[in-house]
Scaffold this active site. Sequence first.
Site, PDB file in Angstrom:
ATOM      1  N   GLU A  56       0.808  -1.038   0.087  1.00 58.26           N
ATOM      2  CA  GLU A  56       0.032  -0.070  -0.099  1.00 58.26           C
ATOM      3  C   GLU A  56       0.875   1.206   0.142  1.00 58.26           C
ATOM      4  OE1 GLU A  56      -3.370   2.119   2.976  1.00 58.26           O
ATOM      5  OE2 GLU A  56      -2.755   0.170   3.187  1.00 58.26           O
ATOM      6  N   ASP A  78      -6.749   8.890   9.209  1.00 58.10           N
ATOM      7  CA  ASP A  78      -5.641   8.424   9.675  1.00 58.10           C
ATOM      8  C   ASP A  78      -5.171   9.108  10.973  1.00 58.10           C
ATOM      9  OD1 ASP A  78      -4.547   7.006   7.715  1.00 58.10           O
ATOM     10  OD2 ASP A  78      -4.302   8.694   6.592  1.00 58.10           O
TER      11      ASP A  78
END
Length: 263
Positions: free
Chosen positions: A47, A58
């Site tokens: 990723e 995040d």
Amino acid sequence: MTTREAFARAKAEGRAALIPYVMAGYPSRGQDLELVRQVLPYADLLEVGLPYSDPLGDGPVIQRASEQALRQGLRVTDVAHFVREIRALTDKPLFLMTYINPVLAVGPAAFFQMFKEAGANGLILPDLPPDEDPQLVALAQEVGLETTFLLAPTSTEARIQTVAPYCTGFVYTVSVAGVTGTRDRLPEGLSELVHRIRQHTDAPVAIGFGISNQATAEQAAQAADGAVIASALIRALEEGRGLGEVLEEVREGLRGVPGPFIG
């Protein structure tokens, strides 16, 4: 190598797939590619994060990394170049993790074509409900990019039924209703969630948000076909620890209890 081949190969080896995360431009341009070289021997898929100023999904660790990359002036075209550099090193599947604003800023058609030509296999779009813009999702798929979206423990049956068919790469199942970050244990109920998802897609299912050690990797492998590790790698860098040590521990946790993906 296709995405499904990568998951199937991991299963044939008696484990769930390991999907490490690296961020373009972090800790700096050049050093990011060196980190890729360290990570690739452990990775089944990779990723690749596109730094973004407002990464809603995040936690603080990845936010700090993103801010550091952006302060160095990293641009979308630099990220595409980074993907091209990675593709020269491996045939393993590469998934670009990007929020939707950079896609819209560049223009969806140009953005998708740029990263397809750079060598990306697919996109992870954490803040785009796919049914909100199915034409954009179709455009990515027409260019040849697989698409991956997120489902969570809070996802209703109706939501799973809607989102899962749009996941042509893999289904990204978040372990908690929250942001990324390291955890000592994952919550209960992940196997039941993955079972519900499998009723609506034959795509592989990977668990992320909280994979950081052997225990959390074992929990992920008992439920799903793969595990994404992100914050724990960046934290290891911040603390001056080697990535190989972290990845070896997590990979050990993925052995022996692979998910039921057939391929």
